[in-house]
Design an enzyme around this catalytic site. Sequence first.
Site, PDB file in Angstrom:
ATOM      1  N   ASP A 153       0.850  -1.193   0.000  1.00 13.53           N
ATOM      2  CA  ASP A 153       0.000   0.000   0.000  1.00 13.53           C
ATOM      3  C   ASP A 153       0.877   1.232   0.000  1.00 13.53           C
ATOM      4  O   ASP A 153       2.051   1.148   0.367  1.00 13.53           O
ATOM      5  CB  ASP A 153      -0.925  -0.001   1.235  1.00 13.53           C
ATOM      6  CG  ASP A 153      -2.195   0.790   0.998  1.00 13.53           C
ATOM      7  OD1 ASP A 153      -2.087   1.993   0.685  1.00 13.53           O
ATOM      8  OD2 ASP A 153      -3.292   0.217   1.109  1.00 13.53           O
ATOM      9  N   LYS A 174      -1.378   3.167   7.509  1.00 12.04           N
ATOM     10  CA  LYS A 174      -2.132   1.907   7.419  1.00 12.04           C
ATOM     11  C   LYS A 174      -1.176   0.715   7.547  1.00 12.04           C
ATOM     12  O   LYS A 174      -1.442  -0.243   8.264  1.00 12.04           O
ATOM     13  CB  LYS A 174      -2.833   1.858   6.066  1.00 12.04           C
ATOM     14  CG  LYS A 174      -4.271   1.371   6.138  1.00 12.04           C
ATOM     15  CD  LYS A 174      -4.787   1.107   4.755  1.00 12.04           C
ATOM     16  CE  LYS A 174      -5.870   2.062   4.338  1.00 12.04           C
ATOM     17  NZ  LYS A 174      -6.310   1.826   2.963  1.00 12.04           N
ATOM     18  N   PHE A 219     -32.191 -10.756   1.114  1.00 10.51           N
ATOM     19  CA  PHE A 219     -32.201  -9.461   0.412  1.00 10.51           C
ATOM     20  C   PHE A 219     -33.612  -8.986   0.069  1.00 10.51           C
ATOM     21  O   PHE A 219     -33.835  -8.275  -0.894  1.00 10.51           O
ATOM     22  CB  PHE A 219     -31.287  -9.480  -0.831  1.00 10.51           C
ATOM     23  CG  PHE A 219     -29.869  -9.125  -0.449  1.00 10.51           C
ATOM     24  CD1 PHE A 219     -29.143  -9.959   0.377  1.00 10.51           C
ATOM     25  CD2 PHE A 219     -29.295  -7.932  -0.860  1.00 10.51           C
ATOM     26  CE1 PHE A 219     -27.862  -9.617   0.785  1.00 10.51           C
ATOM     27  CE2 PHE A 219     -28.010  -7.583  -0.455  1.00 10.51           C
ATOM     28  CZ  PHE A 219     -27.301  -8.429   0.370  1.00 10.51           C
ATOM     29  N   LEU A 220     -34.570  -9.418   0.907  1.00  8.53           N
ATOM     30  CA  LEU A 220     -35.938  -8.908   0.776  1.00  8.53           C
ATOM     31  C   LEU A 220     -36.328  -8.152   2.038  1.00  8.53           C
ATOM     32  O   LEU A 220     -37.489  -8.163   2.435  1.00  8.53           O
ATOM     33  CB  LEU A 220     -36.922 -10.062   0.535  1.00  8.53           C
ATOM     34  CG  LEU A 220     -36.964 -10.649  -0.876  1.00  8.53           C
ATOM     35  CD1 LEU A 220     -38.052 -11.708  -0.972  1.00  8.53           C
ATOM     36  CD2 LEU A 220     -37.206  -9.572  -1.938  1.00  8.53           C
ATOM     37  N   CYS A 238     -20.272  -0.206  -2.332  1.00  9.58           N
ATOM     38  CA  CYS A 238     -20.376  -1.077  -3.515  1.00  9.58           C
ATOM     39  C   CYS A 238     -21.674  -0.924  -4.306  1.00  9.58           C
ATOM     40  O   CYS A 238     -21.657  -0.429  -5.424  1.00  9.58           O
ATOM     41  CB  CYS A 238     -20.186  -2.527  -3.096  1.00  9.58           C
ATOM     42  SG  CYS A 238     -18.602  -2.779  -2.289  1.00  9.58           S
ATOM     43  N   ARG A 261     -19.631   4.819   4.212  1.00 13.09           N
ATOM     44  CA  ARG A 261     -19.691   5.309   2.832  1.00 13.09           C
ATOM     45  C   ARG A 261     -21.138   5.194   2.323  1.00 13.09           C
ATOM     46  O   ARG A 261     -21.749   4.151   2.420  1.00 13.09           O
ATOM     47  CB  ARG A 261     -18.755   4.487   1.928  1.00 13.09           C
ATOM     48  CG  ARG A 261     -17.293   4.844   2.111  1.00 13.09           C
ATOM     49  CD  ARG A 261     -16.418   3.976   1.270  1.00 13.09           C
ATOM     50  NE  ARG A 261     -16.453   2.588   1.719  1.00 13.09           N
ATOM     51  CZ  ARG A 261     -15.892   1.571   1.046  1.00 13.09           C
ATOM     52  NH1 ARG A 261     -15.286   1.793  -0.092  1.00 13.09           N
ATOM     53  NH2 ARG A 261     -15.951   0.351   1.527  1.00 13.09           N
TER      54      ARG A 261
HETATM   55  C1  UGA Z   1     -22.113  -6.133  -1.477  1.00 11.87           C
HETATM   56  C2  UGA Z   1     -22.448  -7.551  -2.004  1.00 11.87           C
HETATM   57  O1  UGA Z   1     -23.440  -8.147  -1.167  1.00 11.87           O
HETATM   58  C3  UGA Z   1     -21.184  -8.425  -2.020  1.00 11.87           C
HETATM   59  O2  UGA Z   1     -21.493  -9.690  -2.568  1.00 11.87           O
HETATM   60  C4  UGA Z   1     -20.120  -7.725  -2.864  1.00 11.87           C
HETATM   61  O3  UGA Z   1     -18.907  -8.449  -2.907  1.00 11.87           O
HETATM   62  C5  UGA Z   1     -19.836  -6.352  -2.266  1.00 11.87           C
HETATM   63  O4  UGA Z   1     -21.056  -5.576  -2.257  1.00 11.87           O
HETATM   64  C6  UGA Z   1     -18.815  -5.665  -3.129  1.00 11.87           C
HETATM   65  O5  UGA Z   1     -19.108  -5.365  -4.290  1.00 11.87           O
HETATM   66  O6  UGA Z   1     -17.669  -5.516  -2.696  1.00 11.87           O
HETATM   67  P1  UGA Z   1     -21.736  -5.117   0.987  1.00 11.87           P
HETATM   68  O7  UGA Z   1     -21.610  -3.791   0.320  1.00 11.87           O
HETATM   69  O8  UGA Z   1     -20.752  -5.515   2.036  1.00 11.87           O
HETATM   70  O9  UGA Z   1     -21.693  -6.294  -0.110  1.00 11.87           O
HETATM   71  O10 UGA Z   1     -23.158  -5.138   1.676  1.00 11.87           O
HETATM   72  P2  UGA Z   1     -24.547  -5.926   1.503  1.00 11.87           P
HETATM   73  O11 UGA Z   1     -24.651  -6.968   2.530  1.00 11.87           O
HETATM   74  O12 UGA Z   1     -24.773  -6.307   0.090  1.00 11.87           O
HETATM   75  O13 UGA Z   1     -25.570  -4.771   1.881  1.00 11.87           O
HETATM   76  C7  UGA Z   1     -25.659  -3.590   1.071  1.00 11.87           C
HETATM   77  C8  UGA Z   1     -26.730  -2.661   1.579  1.00 11.87           C
HETATM   78  O14 UGA Z   1     -28.015  -3.214   1.335  1.00 11.87           O
HETATM   79  C9  UGA Z   1     -26.688  -2.353   3.079  1.00 11.87           C
HETATM   80  O15 UGA Z   1     -26.877  -0.972   3.265  1.00 11.87           O
HETATM   81  C10 UGA Z   1     -27.836  -3.152   3.643  1.00 11.87           C
HETATM   82  O16 UGA Z   1     -28.376  -2.577   4.794  1.00 11.87           O
HETATM   83  C11 UGA Z   1     -28.831  -3.106   2.489  1.00 11.87           C
HETATM   84  N1  UGA Z   1     -29.807  -4.221   2.477  1.00 11.87           N
HETATM   85  C12 UGA Z   1     -29.376  -5.508   2.359  1.00 11.87           C
HETATM   86  C13 UGA Z   1     -31.157  -3.936   2.569  1.00 11.87           C
HETATM   87  O17 UGA Z   1     -31.574  -2.766   2.663  1.00 11.87           O
HETATM   88  N2  UGA Z   1     -32.059  -4.970   2.548  1.00 11.87           N
HETATM   89  C14 UGA Z   1     -31.665  -6.255   2.425  1.00 11.87           C
HETATM   90  O18 UGA Z   1     -32.532  -7.152   2.404  1.00 11.87           O
HETATM   91  C15 UGA Z   1     -30.286  -6.532   2.345  1.00 11.87           C
END
Ligand code: UGA
Length: 447
Positions: free
Chosen positions: A32, A37, A259-260, A270, A340
């Site tokens: 890095d 860090k 995810f519902l 992301c 973020r």
């Molecule tokens: C997401 C993907 O799930 C990973 O598979 C991927 O590798 C990652 O992005 C990436 O591209 O690096 P992450 O950002 O850690 O992972 O978080 P998630 O668990 O996907 O949640 C994302 C957002 O959706 C959160 O703010 C969460 O609160 C929200 N969410 C999730 C909902 O509002 N409802 C749901 O049912 C699930």
Amino acid sequence: MSRRIAVFGTGYLGATHAACMAELGHEVLGVDVDAAKLEKLEAGEVPFYEPGLAEVLKRNVENGRLRFTSSYEEAADFANVHFIGVGTPQKKGEFAADLTYVEAVVEKLAPLLTEPAVILGKSTVPVGTAQRLAKRVRELAPVGDAAELAWNPEFLREGYAVQDTLHPDRLVLGIDSSNPSATVEEVAREVYAKIIEEGSPFLVTDLATAELVKTAANAFLATKISFINAIAEVCDAAGADVVTLANAIGHDVRIGRQFLNAGIGFGGGCLPKDIRAFMARAGELGADEALTFLREVDAINMRRRTHMVEITKSAVGGTLLGSRIAVLGAAFKPNSDDVRDSPALNIAGQIQLQGASVSVYDPKAIENSRSVFPTLYYARSTEEACRNADAVLVLTEWAEFKEMDPSTLNEVVGQKTIIDGRNCLSPRRWRNAGWHYHGIGRNALFD
Ligand code: UGA
């Protein structure tokens, strides 16, 4: 067989990947440019909150398999497998992804490759990037065609990063068909041998498909969340209950329950930027019509935040001016200190800008929140945040908020009003304790 690996970038993705590759038995060098860090990581400290990562990092720093450096020369001398794990944030003022950091790694590393080497890109990049970079690597590397670049997208979730890296649902490897050789696949199979033996599917594709697998996966997840949030809006209008509905449709294995969860929507480093970069790239490719639905996915998601502000406003009598609002949760999701594009922090900010006094508490994300939003008040506990509050908002579903006993707050708050932005509380429990409970798309007669 143990390999000598360098991992470029030591953020959420890079630090986790480096530590987990050492955990698999490889010798790893994390690289890095951020000296502060590196100092922390060398001391076995994780510079962010990720459950379980500190143990893996410490163990492998102590056993000598994991080291860190800022020197590309050292990395090029040491390793013949190089992972790119730097960030690809959204460009300022545009939807497209900013590839500066990925390009910088290639421009600095490739000229140092005097021996055959494999570069495996993990960062999320717009389709077409890997092909361009593969060509650039061959041009710059003294070893020429024996410097090979492949794409190996990452699917880890924050909060489960170690688990997802060591036991992934699948491994995807995109190979450069313009420079065919068996080496890249052999090397990747060796690096991930333990994971493959455990039964994780290993899929080999061309570069473009591998890049698209990643963006399509995140676009699907974002669409699923916005779908249920749109249904929540209809449930609100019709007096139906979105949680019961999600449970019912989730039993259909074609749909699935994950995810519902309706609520204040998705944030983080992301999903929001990835769907935007995907639309931008489709536009460049002349396929923008194919992804216009993602604009709606984004719009539904952003609307959740203003909707939450409106619910709060009406719960405190029609104006936020002069009201006291407690916000529980600032991280974009539980088990993370990442703020973020956090919906929670965005809502806290909007409410404050409308004249409320806002007190925020989060178990891990206060420090990061303070640097993004220094003007909010940050409390040290749930009780402190809730003192004299006219309404309590639960915006991140941390276990300690889900398990909260309403009676402990009865004497603390000004008004017993709770707004559940993540539909993570039991409406009955709170109503039985004398509270006004508001969820998102919740009628909850049967809860
Ligand atoms: C997401 C993907 O799930 C990973 O598979 C991927 O590798 C990652 O992005 C990436 O591209 O690096 P992450 O950002 O850690 O992972 O978080 P998630 O668990 O996907 O949640 C994302 C957002 O959706 C959160 O703010 C969460 O609160 C929200 N969410 C999730 C909902 O509002 N409802 C749901 O049912 C699930």
